[in-house]
Design an enzyme around this catalytic site. Structure first.
Site, PDB file in Angstrom:
ATOM      1  N   ARG A 217     -10.572  -9.560  -8.618  1.00 50.24           N
ATOM      2  CA  ARG A 217     -10.257 -10.282  -9.893  1.00 50.24           C
ATOM      3  C   ARG A 217     -10.352 -11.830  -9.618  1.00 50.24           C
ATOM      4  O   ARG A 217     -10.771 -12.559 -10.554  1.00 50.24           O
ATOM      5  CB  ARG A 217      -8.726  -9.866  -9.957  1.00 50.24           C
ATOM      6  CG  ARG A 217      -8.599  -8.621 -10.405  1.00 50.24           C
ATOM      7  CD  ARG A 217      -7.064  -8.525 -10.963  1.00 50.24           C
ATOM      8  NE  ARG A 217      -7.015  -9.022 -12.286  1.00 50.24           N
ATOM      9  CZ  ARG A 217      -5.415  -9.274 -12.773  1.00 50.24           C
ATOM     10  NH1 ARG A 217      -4.477  -9.236 -11.835  1.00 50.24           N
ATOM     11  NH2 ARG A 217      -5.427  -9.783 -14.058  1.00 50.24           N
TER      12      ARG A 217
ATOM     13  N   ARG B 188     -16.509  -6.404 -11.967  1.00 47.70           N
ATOM     14  CA  ARG B 188     -16.571  -5.545 -10.800  1.00 47.70           C
ATOM     15  C   ARG B 188     -16.784  -4.061 -11.123  1.00 47.70           C
ATOM     16  O   ARG B 188     -16.951  -3.388 -10.095  1.00 47.70           O
ATOM     17  CB  ARG B 188     -15.289  -5.862  -9.959  1.00 47.70           C
ATOM     18  CG  ARG B 188     -14.048  -5.479 -10.633  1.00 47.70           C
ATOM     19  CD  ARG B 188     -12.742  -5.433 -10.001  1.00 47.70           C
ATOM     20  NE  ARG B 188     -11.617  -5.598 -10.592  1.00 47.70           N
ATOM     21  CZ  ARG B 188     -10.443  -5.562 -10.355  1.00 47.70           C
ATOM     22  NH1 ARG B 188     -10.176  -5.156  -8.979  1.00 47.70           N
ATOM     23  NH2 ARG B 188      -9.426  -5.251 -11.158  1.00 47.70           N
TER      24      ARG B 188
ATOM     25  N   GLN C   5      -9.694   5.896   1.289  1.00 49.55           N
ATOM     26  CA  GLN C   5      -9.050   6.912   2.164  1.00 49.55           C
ATOM     27  C   GLN C   5      -7.860   6.051   3.279  1.00 49.55           C
ATOM     28  O   GLN C   5      -6.984   6.550   3.353  1.00 49.55           O
ATOM     29  CB  GLN C   5     -10.152   7.491   3.336  1.00 49.55           C
ATOM     30  CG  GLN C   5     -10.992   8.408   2.515  1.00 49.55           C
ATOM     31  CD  GLN C   5     -11.909   9.174   3.549  1.00 49.55           C
ATOM     32  OE1 GLN C   5     -12.162   8.703   4.732  1.00 49.55           O
ATOM     33  NE2 GLN C   5     -12.250  10.125   2.994  1.00 49.55           N
ATOM     34  N   TRP C   6      -8.154   4.927   3.646  1.00 50.51           N
ATOM     35  CA  TRP C   6      -7.501   4.031   4.455  1.00 50.51           C
ATOM     36  C   TRP C   6      -6.283   3.835   3.930  1.00 50.51           C
ATOM     37  O   TRP C   6      -5.125   3.846   4.686  1.00 50.51           O
ATOM     38  CB  TRP C   6      -8.479   3.105   4.846  1.00 50.51           C
ATOM     39  CG  TRP C   6      -7.966   2.138   6.201  1.00 50.51           C
ATOM     40  CD1 TRP C   6      -6.623   1.707   6.270  1.00 50.51           C
ATOM     41  CD2 TRP C   6      -8.766   1.655   7.140  1.00 50.51           C
ATOM     42  NE1 TRP C   6      -6.838   0.940   7.621  1.00 50.51           N
ATOM     43  CE2 TRP C   6      -8.016   1.229   8.053  1.00 50.51           C
ATOM     44  CE3 TRP C   6     -10.137   1.902   7.629  1.00 50.51           C
ATOM     45  CZ2 TRP C   6      -8.603   0.542   9.037  1.00 50.51           C
ATOM     46  CZ3 TRP C   6     -10.587   1.367   8.921  1.00 50.51           C
ATOM     47  CH2 TRP C   6      -9.725   0.527   9.562  1.00 50.51           C
TER      48      TRP C   6
ATOM     49  N   ARG D 177      -7.490  10.006  11.822  1.00 44.63           N
ATOM     50  CA  ARG D 177      -8.712   9.448  11.324  1.00 44.63           C
ATOM     51  C   ARG D 177      -9.584   9.358  12.535  1.00 44.63           C
ATOM     52  O   ARG D 177     -11.071   9.610  12.197  1.00 44.63           O
ATOM     53  CB  ARG D 177      -8.504   8.157  10.819  1.00 44.63           C
ATOM     54  CG  ARG D 177      -7.519   8.083   9.555  1.00 44.63           C
ATOM     55  CD  ARG D 177      -8.112   9.053   8.293  1.00 44.63           C
ATOM     56  NE  ARG D 177      -7.189   8.804   7.320  1.00 44.63           N
ATOM     57  CZ  ARG D 177      -7.670   9.495   6.254  1.00 44.63           C
ATOM     58  NH1 ARG D 177      -8.526  10.323   6.104  1.00 44.63           N
ATOM     59  NH2 ARG D 177      -6.692   9.409   5.174  1.00 44.63           N
TER      60      ARG D 177
END
Lengths: 306, 306, 306, 306
Positions: free
Chosen positions: C124, C195, C109-110, C222
């Site tokens: 990675r 991951r 969201q951020w 927010r």
């Protein structure tokens, strides 16, 4: 008249034969393509291209909000909802490209809107035309005493004519000398240097491309009563174009932006007291004089955009 | 197969009857509209809309560089010139909108490109489908020992099958529990909470809109050999789309970006010495071992994109 | 506790001996540097660096508005003026950099706030820690029936415990298998692939740098009651930091943003009628039911932020 | 001299007593604060504030690339790696704010860099000073015949003096009339209108804030030999400031950007043929004449920035 016949011919030459497309198409916008709207004494704004329509906003919103939004059966209702709650990303899904001719001092304000793409006529490469903005007589106005950045009433006609005389004389002389300095048979000065002699009312032009969200942000600021007249007239033409392009979005924009007013926490307190029957004056409102005036202008009189 | 028949039906339902337009139109792109290209096991990329063509790049460049550029009679030549000299603004004058279905971990890389507009399917509003990415057997690869961020050869088949088993088991169990937690007849957990139980290979989808300049920047980074395979395959499909859309720009992009290589100041010195006949080795080159290898890979062998 | 002792040690190791500077310095912020504020069960937010203060906003405004603004003798008054009239550029002159640890679904969201710079921990390159978000018992809430994107009351304790059991079990199993797949002595799968098996409540971390204007835009959205709880708690901590950093700006932000409410054109009409003594109901208001409710919530009750 | 004593006094008045900070601090930059560097005849550039240092770039990179990067024991090596591979986000973690005084026509080029924050002196609010740029005698140059956007040699002294006479006369007359129109005892024209009479060499000033990545992008373009002299001199001063601020980054910037050259796919083919001993001429190179010249200029002669 804003456009020379040469400019009209240039624009007409770009017109292509209509072709079939499966993209969203807005008939009212097809009418506007290649049609410059005259603004100020030599300026114009015209639509070069557009992408998307009201339906594209709805389509994007429905991706975000998923199948559930199908319940909102009416597109205009969904658009109003998005606008009211400042869900701006679906409006970014439409794009428009304008060709604008405008005085340099207006271009300098305009360019401050960074979320857009621009290709401006370059005076390093080319020679600018002998065209500069002279205000209409009734726009030659005095400095406002109450508003440091604004103008007040028109000057009296004599003073206004004097102003116009000076503006015309100086722009003309500067342009004459620009040509003299450029003359390849004479001084042959580099274009990138000669241009510095031009006055800020010289006309320039550019292609300006922006998404619908950022366009509305631009219009809200530049069609506002506090914007300088010379940029406001462009914004006003562009609001007409907006209405042709995305009528549902334009209606929501007028309802929730142009015609809206934000009450601060302090103003809301005053409002609650007044609705509860209390007689509130500025002195016991907790608001500054200026806030008090702004709030009451909004409550007493119909809104200029309302 | 990447698309379910339901998804195909949804896309087909958006197709509208072709209409006439005076906007620049690219027949090869009209063919592609509403045609999803399959990527990975359940993903796709498709063009939703586009604005402009090679001619729009040229048109904008000619505004910037003025009448003089008419001498550059050939459009492709002007486009090559713009690309070579990194005059990027004319490329911003074209815009494209994609519909992409992709695993969440790919979406997280993709979104780092900020100069684009996005509407993503929201798992706060809606329930995600039971679709997750499982690599093909030959993509289940070992950690690279030389490159901290990369993968090397495929695992042997047994190990790869074990990996796939674990990935499948965990994604399935997580999705099962996602449904269990959501069940309105059961726990009835809020969607915005339940989604946190999904694995990062779950598919999401979005509309992604970007201008041609920023698209090429994205493609140069993500079609690169160092990009993760799972995003590279999207970029490669999008390069095909680029070629259909703006063939002259795509050719210049391959010549001056994808197939190009930047020599550092130190590499240029080595190059000058070698061209002057000197025998230069890494030890007397002034370059690090890694730079030496990179430079020679470029000089000895044909470029992967060349 | 949110931070492991190892994490605390890492942060402490970055602390440098205080040095003299002629830059604007905010003593209250100096106190906060290297002090992580705990958020959720394993998250935190801390200030890494800052640039500018309330005075820097005023200084920039005085460049823009010139010598005349010296009349506005009081800095706080000028800041309130800028905030009220949405003159946002002076607020861009301050910058802040945070170190944030947060669940991946919150990070997603951020990151939609594009006008910021980010360096995120890369899975990675590195192996993520075994840390995942589990809501507190009273936050395990049912899907809202009135608001498609929200949650309503907490589930009853039994159901909530079941949810937590599932979330814990699945995250743990996914992480166990992540480790199994990565094990260099075993499968040795590439990190960039392994991951994808992690759940969306896994914690990640990043450096996030933003200017004061865009920070307030982030906070307004927010810290809003409609934002998801899990991001709102970060925003609330950051509002506390804002108050320490730029107290005058923070006060104006509360007055003109957090505590403010925008009345649409239609709402303004209703307001004028009510202030004129008319008894207006929803049915003759011209407003939708939802707008009617929203407006009256604001007028009848004190504002949540007021 | 570029600064009037009044301007120096204004800047000095902003200087505050040094205070202790735990933020990264660069002693060489502390020296530069409040020290304007003179540029052109009345311009300057000075550092108002800065955030971060080389260490902040490294710190951010280590968040992204995780614990593994600790192996890269040397910070400068990591910075070179980031620069070479165009990993730009860690460079966004540093920020700098300049105060710049510059002619309007230079400001118009400068502002095209959108990824920066600006507060410009507003001629709607305030009256501009009587200061305009007049080139030094040896900069009064002829239009280049080979390069449409450039200048070539200086005009002969007589012609140059004529140019300077015209530039001076016109700017002076325009400014005189600007004052006449503004005079509150006389015409009293609004400032927002009167300013349009000024010439493009009038000085303006602004605060300009940018992150380190975007600063280097600006410098690479504007310190380039093709940039107009009048903006290049600002860029060159700013490169000196860059060296004081982030010496390791500045060194990598010179090695991998300023002193580097990008070979196109076609150029790489020629290079391979030449290194294999083949005698390649333009006619059988596959390159255009211009590309051929550009490439050989780079290979034969030392690079201007090398």
């Amino acid at each position: 008249m804003a456009l020379t016949s040469e400019q009209r011919a240039e624009i007409d030459a770009q017109r292509t034969a209509p072709q079939l497309t499966s993209r969203p198409t807005v008939p009212a916008m097809e009418e506007l393509l290649y049609t410059p709207f005259e603004v100020l004494d030599h300026g114009f704004v015209r639509v070069v291209d557009y992408m998307g329509d009201d339906g594209a906003v709805v389509q994007a919103a429905r991706v975000s909000y998923g199948r559930g939004t199908r319940k909102v059966s009416e597109d205009a209702g969904l658009i109003r909802y998005l606008m009211r709650h400042r869900h701006s990303t679906p409006f970014e899904m439409c794009e428009i490209k304008f060709h604008v001719k405008l005085p340099v001092f207006v271009a300098r304000q305009w360019i401050r809107h960074r979320m857009a793409s621009v290709n401006e006529y370059s005076a390093r490469y080319s020679i600018l035309d002998r065209e500069f903005y002279l205000p209409a007589l009734d726009q030659v106005s005095a400095q406002s005493s109450s508003n440091r950045q604004g103008r007040s009433d028109a000057l009296d006609e004599d003073a206004a004519r004097q102003v116009l005389h000076l503006l015309h004389r100086d722009a003309t002389q500067c342009y004459d000398d620009y040509e003299t300095m450029l003359d390849p048979e004479g001084m042959g000065l580099a274009r990138e240097l000669a241009r510095m002699n031009l006055t800020l009312n010289t006309y320039t032009q550019w292609y300006w491309k922006v998404d619908l969200h950022n366009l509305m942000h631009f219009l809200a600021l530049r069609a506002d009563a506090h914007a300088q007249y010379e940029i406001r007239v462009y914004a006003e033409k562009m609001i007409e174009i907006l209405k042709a392009w995305v009528p549902a979005t334009a209606a929501a924009f007028e309802e929730y932006r142009l015609g809206a007013f934000t009450f601060s926490a302090g103003m809301l307190k005053v409002l609650r007291r007044r609705l509860a029957g209390e007689d509130v004056g500025q002195e016991n409102s907790g608001l500054t004089k200026r806030e008090w005036i702004e709030m009451n202008a909004m409550l007493d009189a119909p809104h200029p955009h309302g």
